[in-house]
Write a protein that holds these residues in place. Structure first.
Motif, PDB file in Angstrom:
ATOM      1  N   ARG A  33       0.836  -1.202   0.000  1.00  0.00           N
ATOM      2  CA  ARG A  33       0.000   0.000   0.000  1.00  0.00           C
ATOM      3  C   ARG A  33       0.872   1.253   0.000  1.00  0.00           C
ATOM      4  N   GLY A  34       0.688   2.108  -1.009  1.00  0.00           N
ATOM      5  CA  GLY A  34       1.386   3.380  -1.044  1.00  0.00           C
ATOM      6  C   GLY A  34       2.827   3.329  -1.509  1.00  0.00           C
ATOM      7  N   VAL A  35       3.275   2.222  -2.073  1.00  0.00           N
ATOM      8  CA  VAL A  35       4.663   2.130  -2.530  1.00  0.00           C
ATOM      9  C   VAL A  35       4.719   2.267  -4.050  1.00  0.00           C
ATOM     10  N   ASP A  36       5.857   2.727  -4.540  1.00  0.00           N
ATOM     11  CA  ASP A  36       6.035   2.925  -5.981  1.00  0.00           C
ATOM     12  C   ASP A  36       6.494   1.660  -6.685  1.00  0.00           C
ATOM     13  N   ALA A  37       7.293   0.844  -5.991  1.00  0.00           N
ATOM     14  CA  ALA A  37       7.879  -0.328  -6.639  1.00  0.00           C
ATOM     15  C   ALA A  37       8.024  -1.461  -5.632  1.00  0.00           C
ATOM     16  N   VAL A  38       7.932  -2.661  -6.135  1.00  0.00           N
ATOM     17  CA  VAL A  38       8.163  -3.864  -5.342  1.00  0.00           C
ATOM     18  C   VAL A  38       9.384  -4.576  -5.903  1.00  0.00           C
ATOM     19  N   VAL A  39      10.319  -4.916  -5.026  1.00  0.00           N
ATOM     20  CA  VAL A  39      11.449  -5.771  -5.393  1.00  0.00           C
ATOM     21  C   VAL A  39      11.257  -7.072  -4.636  1.00  0.00           C
ATOM     22  N   HIS A  40      10.900  -8.109  -5.353  1.00  0.00           N
ATOM     23  CA  HIS A  40      10.506  -9.381  -4.740  1.00  0.00           C
ATOM     24  C   HIS A  40      11.700 -10.339  -4.735  1.00  0.00           C
ATOM     25  N   CYS A  41      12.276 -10.536  -3.537  1.00  0.00           N
ATOM     26  CA  CYS A  41      13.459 -11.394  -3.385  1.00  0.00           C
ATOM     27  C   CYS A  41      13.174 -12.677  -2.609  1.00  0.00           C
ATOM     28  N   ALA A  42      12.010 -12.792  -2.012  1.00  0.00           N
ATOM     29  CA  ALA A  42      11.722 -13.950  -1.163  1.00  0.00           C
ATOM     30  C   ALA A  42      11.598 -15.214  -2.000  1.00  0.00           C
ATOM     31  N   ALA A  43      12.104 -16.333  -1.450  1.00  0.00           N
ATOM     32  CA  ALA A  43      12.025 -17.613  -2.158  1.00  0.00           C
ATOM     33  C   ALA A  43      12.274 -18.743  -1.171  1.00  0.00           C
TER      34      ALA A  43
END
Length: 246
Positions: A33-43
């Protein structure tokens, strides 16, 4: 489940920490919510069954992407793996090459890439990472037992933490086509004897050469260099060793 105390250093730097679960899509709404970008590193990698890898790395990624789209996130960066190519036999793999990943973690990452590219109205970039090392990360020491039977001459692309961070920053900040895939790698792929020697371990003995083929993956990094101006801070393992950051 992660230990919440490990986030204290982030809180000390005024980073807002939000708890979520990739397996529970509703729990991710607050994180995006309210963020410009997501960097998805979880695995889920080591120790994951194929079913667990699929649930976390594929379905979980789709949960996060759906939440990001609903929150009108402007860009979604997914850290994938060079293992999606399958064994390259020492040939440098480029982003448009066919992929034949092994079951489990590699296959789940490729499935997640394809699912992301099929989502409408989500600006996606994919970073395919090699073996990551540096800055005190015990990754090299941890894989020595697993790779003990590999061939000492087998080459494998690597990337220093600083250069992975650089790649993330560039793909966030630079204009580039949506749904773009980038290999991230140092300029030199060392052989395993050299990698082992960097932590004082004897070279692998070659007793499991056939099993090792799945990890014989070399990545071509020309696209990210040409598109985004990426230049490795540590082009070779020896550079990081000399700088004391290996």
């Amino acid at each position: 489940m992660r230990d919440p105390s490990r986030a204290e250093a982030l809180r000390a730097r005024d980073v807002e920490v939000v708890r979520g679960d990739l397996l529970d899509g509703a729990s991710l709404e607050a994180a995006v919510r309210g963020v410009d970008a997501v960097v998805h590193c979880a695995a889920f990698f080591r120790g994951a069954t194929p079913e667990q890898a699929h649930a976390v790395n594929d379905v979980g990624t789709q949960h996060l992407a759906s939440a990001a789209r609903a929150a009108s996130v402007q860009r979604f960066v997914f850290t994938s793996t060079g293992l999606v190519y399958g064994a390259t036999g020492g040939r440098s793999a480029r982003e448009d090459d066919p992929c034949t990943p092994a079951p489990g973690y590699p296959a789940s990452k490729l499935a997640a890439e394809r699912a992301l590219f099929a989502i409408d109205n989500l600006d996606v970039r994919v970073l395919r990472l090699p073996f990551v090392y540096g800055d005190g990360d015990p990754h090299v020491e941890e894989v020595v037992p697993m790779m003990r039977g590999f061939l000492p001459t087998q080459r494998m692309s690597i990337a220093h933490h600083a250069d992975v961070a650089q790649a993330v920053a560039r793909v966030l900040d630079k204009a580039s086509p949506s749904h773009r895939i980038y290999n991230v790698a140092d300029d030199e792929a060392p052989d395993l004897a050299t990698l082992f020697a960097s932590v004082g371990a004897p070279p692998p003995d070659g007793s499991a050469a056939e099993a090792a083929r799945a990890f014989e993956i070399v990545l071509d990094n020309r696209r990210i260099r040409e598109d985004l101006g990426f230049r490795p801070e540590y082009p070779r393992l020896q550079d990081a060793i000399a700088a004391g950051t290996a």
